[in-house]
Design an enzyme around this catalytic site. Structure first.
Site, mmCIF file in Angstrom:
data_model
loop_
_atom_site.group_PDB
_atom_site.id
_atom_site.type_symbol
_atom_site.label_atom_id
_atom_site.label_comp_id
_atom_site.label_asym_id
_atom_site.label_seq_id
_atom_site.Cartn_x
_atom_site.Cartn_y
_atom_site.Cartn_z
ATOM 1 N N LYS A 169 -19.415 -60.438 6.194
ATOM 2 C CA LYS A 169 -18.828 -61.029 5.138
ATOM 3 C C LYS A 169 -18.582 -60.029 4.198
ATOM 4 C CE LYS A 169 -19.320 -65.512 2.721
ATOM 5 N NZ LYS A 169 -19.705 -66.589 1.646
ATOM 6 N N VAL A 170 -17.903 -60.222 3.995
ATOM 7 C CA VAL A 170 -16.766 -58.422 3.531
ATOM 8 C C VAL A 170 -15.503 -59.687 2.198
ATOM 9 C CG1 VAL A 170 -16.839 -57.064 5.545
ATOM 10 C CG2 VAL A 170 -14.287 -58.476 4.827
#
Ligand code: E4P
Length: 224
Positions: free
Chosen positions: A84-85
Site C-alpha cells: 500500500k502506497v
C-alpha cells in the site's frame, strides 16, 4: 463484489475469515497502532496465512527510495501481500515499479477522480477512495466512487479495481455495490451490521416457536 476487512486485529480477522465471506484485508499504520501488535512484519505474515486473498501492508516512508525499499521487502513476506502506497508522486512512482514486476499495489488516500486516473496509469491493482473522510468534511464520498467507476469503465486498458474505503455504515457498502465498485473494505463492526435486519430476527423467532409446537425433529435420534 469483494469484501475486505479493514482492521489489523488478528483475532477479528480470524473470526471473519471463518465465515467464508472474506476476500482480503486492508491495514494501515493507524490500524496497526490500534491493534497493539508489537511486530508489524510478523503481523502481516500471520494475516497472510489466515486469509488467502490480498492483504494490504502500507509503507511507512514518504520518500521514493525508502518507500521502494520497504515495498520490495513487504512484497517478499507472502504471495498475497498488496503493497500500500500513498497517492503522491513518489508513491505512484513506487507503484509503477512494483506493479511492473508483478506485485499487487493498493494506492491509498485517494480523494479525487484526477488522482484515481493517475493511480490507474501507474498500474495500481487497487485504488482506495476514502468516502467517509470526504463525508466528514461535507463533501459527497459516494459521488467520488460513481465518478471513478464511470471513468474506468470507459478505458478497458485501466485494470485498476475500485476499492471503496473509509466505510462508515452499511449504506456505503450498498451504494458502492450499486455503482459497480469492485471491492469494499469494511470495519468488522459494519460487516456485522450487514447481517442485521429486525424482520429477520422477528421471523426467525416465530419459526422457532412454531416448530417447537409441532414437536418434530429433523435429525434421527442418535443410538445410545
Ligand atoms: C483503507 O484502506 C483505510 O484503511 C481505511 O478505510 C480508512 O478508514 P478511516 O477513514 O475510517 O480511517
Amino acid at each position: 463484489m469483494k469484501f475486505f476487512v479493514d482492521t489489523a486485529d488478528l483475532t477479528e480477522i480470524k473470526e471473519l475469515a471463518a465465515t467464508g465471506l472474506l476476500d482480503g484485508v486492508t491495514t494501515n499504520p493507524s490500524l496497526v497502532a490500534k491493534s497493539g501488535a508489537a511486530n508489524f512484519v510478523e503481523l502481516i505474515k500471520d494475516i497472510c496465512k489466515t486469509v488467502e486473498g490480498p492483504v494490504s501492508a502500507e509503507v511507512a516512508a514518504t520518500d521514493y527510495e525508502t518507500m521502494l525499499e520497504e515495498g520490495l521487502y513487504l512484497a517478499k513476506l507472502a504471495k498475497n501481500v498488496a503493497v500500500k502506497v500513498p497517492l503522491t508522486p513518489a508513491g505512484l512512482k513506487v507503484c509503477k515499479h512494483l506493479s511492473g514486476q508483478g506485485t499487487m499495489v493498493n494506492v491509498t488516500l485517494c480523494f479525487s477522480p484526477a488522482q484515481a486516473i493517475l493511480a490507474a496509469k501507474a498500474g495500481a491493482t487497487f485504488v482506495s477512495p476514502f468516502v467517509g473522510r470526504l463525508d466528514d468534511i461535507g463533501e459527497n464520498g459516494m459521488q467520488l466512487i460513481a465518478d471513478i467507476c464511470q471513468i474506468y469503465a470507459q478505458y478497458p486498458e485501466f485494470k485498476t479495481e475500485v476499492l471503496t474505503a473509509s466505510v462508515r455504515h452499511p449504506q456505503h457498502v450498498v451504494q458502492a455495490a450499486l455503482m459497480g465498485s469492485h471491492v469494499a473494505t469494511i470495519p468488522p463492526s459494519i460487516i456485522k451490521q450487514l447481517f442485521a435486519h429486525p424482520l429477520t430476527d422477528k421471523g426467525l423467532a416465530a419459526f422457532v416457536a412454531d416448530w417447537q409446537k409441532c414437536g418434530q425433529k429433523i435429525l434421527p435420534s442418535k443410538a445410545a
